[in-house]
Design a protein around this motif. Structure first.
Motif, short mmCIF file in Angstrom:
data_model
loop_
_atom_site.label_atom_id
_atom_site.label_comp_id
_atom_site.label_asym_id
_atom_site.label_seq_id
_atom_site.Cartn_x
_atom_site.Cartn_y
_atom_site.Cartn_z
N ASP A 24 5.28 69.22 31.45
CA ASP A 24 6.21 68.66 31.22
C ASP A 24 7.61 69.53 31.29
N THR A 25 7.81 69.96 32.39
CA THR A 25 8.64 70.97 32.83
C THR A 25 9.35 70.69 34.11
N ILE A 26 10.99 70.25 33.86
CA ILE A 26 11.54 70.20 35.16
C ILE A 26 12.33 71.32 35.43
N LEU A 27 11.94 71.90 36.61
CA LEU A 27 12.45 73.18 36.91
C LEU A 27 14.02 73.25 37.56
N GLU A 28 14.93 73.99 37.07
CA GLU A 28 16.25 73.99 37.69
C GLU A 28 16.41 75.33 38.44
N ASP A 29 15.56 76.10 38.73
CA ASP A 29 15.60 77.32 39.42
C ASP A 29 14.69 76.92 40.85
N ASP A 30 15.29 78.17 41.83
CA ASP A 30 14.55 77.88 43.09
C ASP A 30 13.04 78.64 43.29
N SER A 31 12.60 78.60 42.25
CA SER A 31 11.45 79.30 42.12
C SER A 31 10.23 78.50 43.22
N THR A 32 10.25 77.15 42.91
CA THR A 32 9.28 76.52 43.89
C THR A 32 9.51 76.73 45.37
N ILE A 33 10.80 76.93 45.64
CA ILE A 33 11.24 77.00 47.20
C ILE A 33 10.73 78.48 47.76
N GLN A 34 10.79 79.60 46.90
CA GLN A 34 10.23 80.94 46.92
C GLN A 34 8.66 80.82 46.95
N VAL A 35 7.99 80.25 46.13
CA VAL A 35 6.62 80.14 46.20
C VAL A 35 6.22 79.38 47.51
N ALA A 36 6.83 78.16 47.89
CA ALA A 36 6.52 77.49 49.01
C ALA A 36 6.51 78.20 50.38
N ALA A 37 7.81 79.01 50.28
CA ALA A 37 8.10 79.70 51.70
C ALA A 37 7.16 80.91 51.91
N LYS A 38 6.55 81.39 50.85
CA LYS A 38 5.36 82.63 50.76
C LYS A 38 4.30 82.00 51.25
N ILE A 39 3.86 80.71 50.94
CA ILE A 39 2.67 80.02 51.31
C ILE A 39 2.68 79.65 52.69
N VAL A 40 3.80 79.21 53.26
CA VAL A 40 4.19 79.25 54.80
C VAL A 40 3.82 80.22 55.54
N LYS A 41 4.62 81.56 54.98
CA LYS A 41 4.38 82.58 55.69
C LYS A 41 2.95 82.93 55.68
N TYR A 42 2.28 82.85 54.60
CA TYR A 42 0.70 83.13 54.71
C TYR A 42 -0.07 82.69 55.57
N TYR A 43 0.24 81.30 55.74
CA TYR A 43 -0.48 80.39 56.76
C TYR A 43 -0.19 80.93 58.18
N ARG A 44 1.03 81.28 58.55
CA ARG A 44 1.26 81.74 59.77
C ARG A 44 0.70 83.04 60.15
N GLU A 45 0.77 83.96 58.96
CA GLU A 45 0.07 85.24 59.15
C GLU A 45 -1.55 85.01 59.39
N CYS A 46 -2.07 84.13 58.68
CA CYS A 46 -3.45 83.97 58.91
C CYS A 46 -3.70 83.32 60.43
N LEU A 47 -3.12 82.67 60.95
CA LEU A 47 -2.95 82.05 62.30
C LEU A 47 -3.07 83.19 63.22
N GLU A 48 -2.46 84.41 62.81
CA GLU A 48 -2.31 85.55 63.80
C GLU A 48 -3.24 86.50 63.25
N LEU A 49 -4.31 86.23 62.21
CA LEU A 49 -5.26 87.24 61.94
C LEU A 49 -4.60 88.35 61.30
N ASN A 50 -3.67 88.16 60.57
CA ASN A 50 -2.84 89.23 59.75
C ASN A 50 -3.10 89.01 58.35
N PHE A 51 -3.82 89.60 57.65
CA PHE A 51 -4.10 89.39 56.29
C PHE A 51 -3.61 90.58 55.36
N ASP A 52 -2.85 91.59 55.96
CA ASP A 52 -2.32 92.72 55.12
C ASP A 52 -1.57 92.28 53.93
#
Length: 202
Positions: free
Chosen positions: A96-124
């Motif tokens: 029951d929370t409507i977010l007015e910050d950009d935290s969802t964008i930051q989390v989403a960008a991090k997830i995409v970054k992790y996906y790309r790193e995993c494609l390159e076998l980079n898990f650091d």
């Protein structure tokens, strides 16, 4: 929230129908990365700690992680905005929370970054995020333990142990007490030769 403008939309697409990573190791690390991104999301942590989603708040957080992972397994194209919409919708529906910050964008960008790193076998970065999260959990447990050990608020079990010890001391004291015979007093005789009898007080 105002219109979102990204320099990099983080679009991930596959010529195949779906986006799952090719090996079990890559998939396992990516799932861990998504979980860490969700668990280190401060806004969601606040919602869980304060039970904004009710008594099942922690389970709902895990469900959100699964929802994002499933999105990668069931789509051939995905981007930051798509993940942002999943996260925003989940927060509104489940907490029951409507977010007015950009935290969802930051989390989403991090997830995409992790996906790309995993494609390159980079898990650091994923491993570093996991280590940081583990350290945070250890610190939280330590704080809880210190509060529970507050000497000003002993629990019932501590009181019981003290009582048992005191009883034990008393018993031992009686058992080892040695009775020492008193030296017999000689009778006192007055000037007339009569024996003086002293009264005994009980």
């Amino acid at each position: 929230m105002s219109e979102i403008i990204l320099n990099d939309s983080g679009t991930i697409s596959s010529e195949n129908f779906l986006l799952p990573l090719p090996t079990d190791k890559q998939c396992a690390n990516f799932e861990l990365g998504v979980t860490m991104a969700i668990y280190n999301w401060h806004t969601l942590t606040t919602a869980v700690d304060n039970l904004w989603g009710g008594p099942q708040s922690a389970e709902k957080r895990d469900w959100i992680s699964g929802l994002v992972i499933e999105a990668f397994e069931s789509n051939k194209t995905i981007d930051i905005i798509y993940i942002h919409e999943i996260l925003s919708g989940a927060m509104e529906d489940e907490f029951d929370t409507i977010l007015e910050d950009d935290s969802t964008i930051q989390v989403a960008a991090k997830i995409v970054k992790y996906y790309r790193e995993c494609l390159e076998l980079n898990f650091d970065n994923i491993k570093a995020a996991f280590s940081k999260w583990e350290e945070k959990q250890r610190n939280r447990k330590k704080i809880v333990a210190e509060v529970n050990e507050d000497p000003l608020n002993p629990d019932v079990s501590d009181d019981d142990e003290i009582d048992e010890d005191e009883d034990m001391d008393v018993d031992i004291d009686y058992e080892v007490r040695e009775i020492i015979p008193q030296e017999k007093k000689q009778p006192e005789i007055d000037d007339d030769g009569f024996t003086i009898v002293s009264s005994k007080r009980r």
